[in-house]
Design a protein around this motif. Sequence first.
Motif, PDB file in Angstrom:
ATOM      1  N   GLY A  16      13.875   1.998  -4.121  1.00 59.34           N
ATOM      2  CA  GLY A  16      14.092   1.089  -3.012  1.00 59.34           C
ATOM      3  C   GLY A  16      14.193  -0.351  -3.475  1.00 59.34           C
ATOM      4  N   THR A  17      14.397  -1.251  -2.520  1.00 63.09           N
ATOM      5  CA  THR A  17      14.486  -2.675  -2.838  1.00 63.09           C
ATOM      6  C   THR A  17      13.120  -3.203  -3.250  1.00 63.09           C
ATOM      7  OG1 THR A  17      14.025  -3.340  -0.575  1.00 63.09           O
ATOM      8  CG2 THR A  17      16.343  -2.917  -1.155  1.00 63.09           C
ATOM      9  N   LEU A  18      13.109  -4.383  -3.846  1.00 65.66           N
ATOM     10  CA  LEU A  18      11.832  -4.989  -4.232  1.00 65.66           C
ATOM     11  C   LEU A  18      10.945  -5.201  -3.012  1.00 65.66           C
ATOM     12  CD1 LEU A  18      12.821  -7.644  -6.936  1.00 65.66           C
ATOM     13  CD2 LEU A  18      11.344  -5.661  -7.243  1.00 65.66           C
ATOM     14  N   GLN A  19      11.570  -5.643  -1.901  1.00 66.64           N
ATOM     15  CA  GLN A  19      10.778  -5.865  -0.688  1.00 66.64           C
ATOM     16  C   GLN A  19      10.135  -4.567  -0.221  1.00 66.64           C
ATOM     17  OE1 GLN A  19      12.874  -7.758   2.602  1.00 66.64           O
ATOM     18  NE2 GLN A  19      11.565  -6.698   4.081  1.00 66.64           N
ATOM     19  N   ALA A  20      10.895  -3.481  -0.232  1.00 65.00           N
ATOM     20  CA  ALA A  20      10.361  -2.190   0.216  1.00 65.00           C
ATOM     21  C   ALA A  20       9.274  -1.683  -0.725  1.00 65.00           C
ATOM     22  CB  ALA A  20      11.502  -1.176   0.318  1.00 65.00           C
ATOM     23  N   VAL A  26       1.412  -2.346  -0.918  1.00 63.46           N
ATOM     24  CA  VAL A  26       0.317  -2.852  -0.083  1.00 63.46           C
ATOM     25  C   VAL A  26      -0.151  -1.776   0.897  1.00 63.46           C
ATOM     26  CG1 VAL A  26      -0.343  -4.585   1.619  1.00 63.46           C
ATOM     27  CG2 VAL A  26       1.107  -5.235  -0.316  1.00 63.46           C
ATOM     28  N   ALA A  27       0.806  -1.074   1.515  1.00 62.55           N
ATOM     29  CA  ALA A  27       0.434  -0.034   2.480  1.00 62.55           C
ATOM     30  C   ALA A  27      -0.373   1.076   1.823  1.00 62.55           C
ATOM     31  CB  ALA A  27       1.694   0.542   3.133  1.00 62.55           C
ATOM     32  N   GLU A  28       0.014   1.484   0.615  1.00 54.18           N
ATOM     33  CA  GLU A  28      -0.739   2.523  -0.098  1.00 54.18           C
ATOM     34  C   GLU A  28      -2.151   2.053  -0.419  1.00 54.18           C
ATOM     35  OE1 GLU A  28       1.530   3.593  -3.498  1.00 54.18           O
ATOM     36  OE2 GLU A  28       2.850   4.973  -2.401  1.00 54.18           O
ATOM     37  N   GLY A  29      -2.287   0.773  -0.754  1.00 54.93           N
ATOM     38  CA  GLY A  29      -3.620   0.241  -1.025  1.00 54.93           C
ATOM     39  C   GLY A  29      -4.520   0.311   0.189  1.00 54.93           C
ATOM     40  N   ILE A  30      -3.930   0.055   1.371  1.00 55.93           N
ATOM     41  CA  ILE A  30      -4.712   0.108   2.611  1.00 55.93           C
ATOM     42  C   ILE A  30      -5.021   1.555   2.989  1.00 55.93           C
ATOM     43  CG2 ILE A  30      -4.649  -0.390   5.090  1.00 55.93           C
ATOM     44  CD1 ILE A  30      -2.907  -2.855   4.393  1.00 55.93           C
ATOM     45  N   LEU A  31      -4.028   2.416   2.878  1.00 61.05           N
ATOM     46  CA  LEU A  31      -4.217   3.812   3.262  1.00 61.05           C
ATOM     47  C   LEU A  31      -5.169   4.556   2.342  1.00 61.05           C
ATOM     48  CD1 LEU A  31      -0.527   4.719   4.180  1.00 61.05           C
ATOM     49  CD2 LEU A  31      -2.455   4.464   5.762  1.00 61.05           C
ATOM     50  N   SER A  32      -5.245   4.138   1.090  1.00 61.63           N
ATOM     51  CA  SER A  32      -6.155   4.794   0.143  1.00 61.63           C
ATOM     52  C   SER A  32      -7.580   4.286   0.253  1.00 61.63           C
ATOM     53  CB  SER A  32      -5.654   4.583  -1.295  1.00 61.63           C
ATOM     54  OG  SER A  32      -5.783   3.215  -1.667  1.00 61.63           O
ATOM     55  N   GLY A  33      -7.746   3.175   0.992  1.00 58.48           N
ATOM     56  CA  GLY A  33      -9.096   2.599   1.110  1.00 58.48           C
ATOM     57  C   GLY A  33      -9.421   1.581   0.049  1.00 58.48           C
ATOM     58  N   ARG A  34      -8.494   1.318  -0.874  1.00 59.20           N
ATOM     59  CA  ARG A  34      -8.752   0.303  -1.913  1.00 59.20           C
ATOM     60  C   ARG A  34      -8.780  -1.094  -1.308  1.00 59.20           C
ATOM     61  NH1 ARG A  34      -5.256  -0.692  -5.599  1.00 59.20           N
ATOM     62  NH2 ARG A  34      -3.455   0.372  -4.683  1.00 59.20           N
ATOM     63  N   PHE A  35      -7.914  -1.353  -0.327  1.00 57.25           N
ATOM     64  CA  PHE A  35      -7.891  -2.631   0.384  1.00 57.25           C
ATOM     65  C   PHE A  35      -8.529  -2.388   1.755  1.00 57.25           C
ATOM     66  CE2 PHE A  35      -3.547  -3.368  -1.855  1.00 57.25           C
ATOM     67  CZ  PHE A  35      -4.197  -3.472  -3.083  1.00 57.25           C
ATOM     68  N   ARG A  36      -9.552  -3.140   2.073  1.00 60.75           N
ATOM     69  CA  ARG A  36     -10.321  -2.880   3.285  1.00 60.75           C
ATOM     70  C   ARG A  36     -10.060  -3.929   4.347  1.00 60.75           C
ATOM     71  NH1 ARG A  36     -16.173  -0.964   0.683  1.00 60.75           N
ATOM     72  NH2 ARG A  36     -15.298   0.731  -0.594  1.00 60.75           N
ATOM     73  N   ARG A  37     -10.328  -3.563   5.576  1.00 61.10           N
ATOM     74  CA  ARG A  37     -10.103  -4.459   6.707  1.00 61.10           C
ATOM     75  C   ARG A  37     -10.835  -5.784   6.510  1.00 61.10           C
ATOM     76  NH1 ARG A  37     -10.699  -0.258  11.857  1.00 61.10           N
ATOM     77  NH2 ARG A  37      -8.829   0.978  11.372  1.00 61.10           N
ATOM     78  N   THR A  59       7.227 -12.819   0.833  1.00 54.94           N
ATOM     79  CA  THR A  59       7.035 -13.288   2.210  1.00 54.94           C
ATOM     80  C   THR A  59       7.655 -12.317   3.208  1.00 54.94           C
ATOM     81  OG1 THR A  59       7.024 -15.596   1.481  1.00 54.94           O
ATOM     82  CG2 THR A  59       7.460 -15.185   3.806  1.00 54.94           C
ATOM     83  N   LEU A  60       8.858 -11.829   2.916  1.00 56.76           N
ATOM     84  CA  LEU A  60       9.509 -10.870   3.800  1.00 56.76           C
ATOM     85  C   LEU A  60       8.724  -9.556   3.885  1.00 56.76           C
ATOM     86  CD1 LEU A  60      13.249 -11.434   2.807  1.00 56.76           C
ATOM     87  CD2 LEU A  60      12.166 -12.039   4.984  1.00 56.76           C
ATOM     88  N   ALA A  61       8.161  -9.120   2.734  1.00 53.23           N
ATOM     89  CA  ALA A  61       7.351  -7.899   2.735  1.00 53.23           C
ATOM     90  C   ALA A  61       6.096  -8.083   3.575  1.00 53.23           C
ATOM     91  CB  ALA A  61       6.985  -7.516   1.304  1.00 53.23           C
ATOM     92  N   TYR A  62       5.423  -9.236   3.416  1.00 53.33           N
ATOM     93  CA  TYR A  62       4.230  -9.525   4.208  1.00 53.33           C
ATOM     94  C   TYR A  62       4.582  -9.563   5.700  1.00 53.33           C
ATOM     95  CZ  TYR A  62       1.006 -10.769   0.364  1.00 53.33           C
ATOM     96  OH  TYR A  62       0.169 -10.742  -0.718  1.00 53.33           O
ATOM     97  N   THR A  63       5.746 -10.162   6.041  1.00 53.13           N
ATOM     98  CA  THR A  63       6.146 -10.283   7.450  1.00 53.13           C
ATOM     99  C   THR A  63       6.359  -8.906   8.071  1.00 53.13           C
ATOM    100  OG1 THR A  63       7.196 -12.422   6.998  1.00 53.13           O
ATOM    101  CG2 THR A  63       7.848 -11.287   9.010  1.00 53.13           C
ATOM    102  N   GLU A  64       6.985  -8.012   7.322  1.00 52.02           N
ATOM    103  CA  GLU A  64       7.211  -6.653   7.832  1.00 52.02           C
ATOM    104  C   GLU A  64       5.886  -5.917   8.027  1.00 52.02           C
ATOM    105  OE1 GLU A  64       9.547  -3.673   9.337  1.00 52.02           O
ATOM    106  OE2 GLU A  64      10.138  -5.713   8.730  1.00 52.02           O
ATOM    107  N   LEU A  65       4.951  -6.079   7.082  1.00 51.64           N
ATOM    108  CA  LEU A  65       3.637  -5.449   7.199  1.00 51.64           C
ATOM    109  C   LEU A  65       2.850  -6.045   8.364  1.00 51.64           C
ATOM    110  CD1 LEU A  65       2.775  -5.351   3.398  1.00 51.64           C
ATOM    111  CD2 LEU A  65       2.988  -3.331   4.855  1.00 51.64           C
ATOM    112  N   LEU A  66       3.071  -7.332   8.643  1.00 49.38           N
ATOM    113  CA  LEU A  66       2.436  -7.994   9.768  1.00 49.38           C
ATOM    114  C   LEU A  66       2.925  -7.392  11.090  1.00 49.38           C
ATOM    115  CD1 LEU A  66       0.566 -10.489  10.420  1.00 49.38           C
ATOM    116  CD2 LEU A  66       2.660 -11.829  10.629  1.00 49.38           C
TER     117      LEU A  66
END
Length: 490
Positions: A16-20, A26-37, A59-66
């Motif tokens: 995929g693209t760099l943004q994707a 980041v999403a995998e980090g959150i879903l795995s529990g490595r990155f916490r709320r 910035t674009l990746a963060y915006t999409e995750l937001l």
Amino acid sequence: MGIPVENFFLKPDTKGTLQARIQQMVAEGILSGRFRRGEKLPSSRKLAKHLGVSRITVTLAYTELLSNDYLSSKGRSGYFVSDDAPTPPTFDATPERADSVDWTRALGRRFTGYATLVKPQNWQDYRYPFLYGQTDPQLFDHAHWRLCALQALGAKDFAALTQDYSDQDDPQLVEFILRHTLPRRGITARPDEVLITLGAQNALWLTKQALLNESRLAVIEDPCYPALREILMRARCFVHATPVDKDGLPPDQIPEGADVIFVTPSHQCPTSYTMPLARRQALLARARDLDALIVEDDYEFEIAHIKPPMPALKSLDADGRVIYVGSFSKSLFPGLRLGYIVGSAPFIREVRALRASILRHPPGHAQRTTAYFLSLGHYDSLVKRIGKALNDRRVIMEHAIRKYGLTIAGKGTHGGSSFWMRAPDHVDCEELTVRLREEASVLIEPGTAFFAGPNPPRNFYRIAYSSIAQARIDPGIAEIARAIDATSVT
């Protein structure tokens, strides 16, 4: 708390693209529990520099995750893992990896499979913890230990805290041992005859490494401290287990050809028998006749709350053949992991070099904190307080043992903190231990691990009074008696 930028990396096999790919990372980090709320992500500038991409891509990746509620934005504070982010699974999300290594062949030596004493980490949660060697929080001097630790963190002690001692030790701790601890045992020594260790077990290991090889014979007591027997078995030396009697190790039972004799004369482990003076002198004479060395493990001499301790073997040694092992684990707390070896300078020089090659030296802050606690008089006060409490508990426990008809196989005549017990011959104390733990919230130690040989007796057990409140001793002993009475004869 911020998530370190080093925790982010792009997997080379993702598509995929760099943004994707950044969104996926980041999403995998959150879903795995490595990155916490609530945790803060690196700024877009910092993450872009770390990943080697443009800032607008991050910035674009963060915006999409937001927009997908994975992240939240707090004004100019940056991006955070959103409180509404998907909840990580409760199971271990780490993917299973196939292990193609044949570890039965790859391991050059094995260190498992020996008899050990297993103590529950949550022992304080049990109602009747008759466990040996644990610290009673009601007796320990938290306030003064904390003050000594803070003092050791001060600017005056910066070097003691931070410097590499190489193969040396904290001079203040060594000086206290030389001027205060050893004279109480009748021992005189020089600084080059003392080595600080990570507890008594580490001291025994260093001693074994320096003195024994595959052609030498070590003599141990039977029963004895299980970890010592394991240490010697791993040395692949010859080991002879000599049965003890009510006076400890019988010198006339030590075989010809013995090179090193390991002994616990003050409180024999685990029976708590104290070796009388005449036998100590006979043991020294036997070692002299054999030209053997003696390793004296004096692990519990401070806990002499009935009458003063006997002179140490080392104090009676005129030949320099006794190596003395001491520890602060029983009188302070086992987690401290500080002990010491006292021996002739040539021996200490060798074990010092060995220690340096493995761990250099015990942590400086722990040594200096202990030195302050000892030298400021807090240690002596603590030992007196512990001694009084243990004596009171001992009286209660001995009365309860008689009251409920249990059998004492061994007890200290000078003090100590435990009773060596014998159940009827048909009782398997391994099974008794499990039943008491699961059904009555009682913790005892089965005696099997203390004995040598393939078929050790199974009806011995040890109960300690160092960690149990006085009010719980009698009902706890009653539970042990009930469990033994309920064990049927096979």
